[in-house]
Design an enzyme around this catalytic site. Sequence first.
Site, PDB file in Angstrom:
ATOM      1  N   ASN A  79      -6.250  -3.092   1.996  1.00 34.82           N
ATOM      2  CA  ASN A  79      -6.154  -4.541   2.117  1.00 34.82           C
ATOM      3  C   ASN A  79      -7.559  -5.117   2.252  1.00 34.82           C
ATOM      4  O   ASN A  79      -8.405  -4.543   2.932  1.00 34.82           O
ATOM      5  CB  ASN A  79      -5.345  -4.934   3.350  1.00 34.82           C
ATOM      6  CG  ASN A  79      -3.882  -4.618   3.211  1.00 34.82           C
ATOM      7  OD1 ASN A  79      -3.360  -4.534   2.108  1.00 34.82           O
ATOM      8  ND2 ASN A  79      -3.207  -4.431   4.322  1.00 34.82           N
TER       9      ASN A  79
ATOM     10  N   ARG B 135       0.828  -1.211   0.000  1.00 32.31           N
ATOM     11  CA  ARG B 135       0.000   0.000   0.000  1.00 32.31           C
ATOM     12  C   ARG B 135       0.859   1.258   0.000  1.00 32.31           C
ATOM     13  O   ARG B 135       0.599   2.197  -0.739  1.00 32.31           O
ATOM     14  CB  ARG B 135      -0.965   0.000   1.185  1.00 32.31           C
ATOM     15  CG  ARG B 135      -2.016  -1.092   1.060  1.00 32.31           C
ATOM     16  CD  ARG B 135      -2.981  -1.103   2.226  1.00 32.31           C
ATOM     17  NE  ARG B 135      -2.269  -1.160   3.495  1.00 32.31           N
ATOM     18  CZ  ARG B 135      -2.648  -0.527   4.598  1.00 32.31           C
ATOM     19  NH1 ARG B 135      -3.732   0.205   4.600  1.00 32.31           N
ATOM     20  NH2 ARG B 135      -1.966  -0.652   5.714  1.00 32.31           N
TER      21      ARG B 135
END
Length: 89
Positions: free
Chosen positions: A36, A18
């Site tokens: 996620n 990320r």
Amino acid sequence: MRRVRAVISGDVQGVGFRYSARERARRLGVAGWVRNLPDGSVEAEVEGEAGAVERMLAWLDRGPSGARVASVAVTETPVLHAAEFTIER
């Protein structure tokens, strides 16, 4: 302007995916978000000029060092407004 949603599967959580995606997006000048998912995949939405979005999708397909991307499923979504790039937990 192009906006796509991508679901990245494989061994992608826990490798800074990320954070790396956010940094890559800033360098490419695209907006969007990354989060996620409970099944271990990562979902991203990317918006920007078509060429920059294509380069971001190519990066998502490779992933950062340490990630093992199995597949990237891409869906076009309508562009309603410009967004900033964010990271969601």
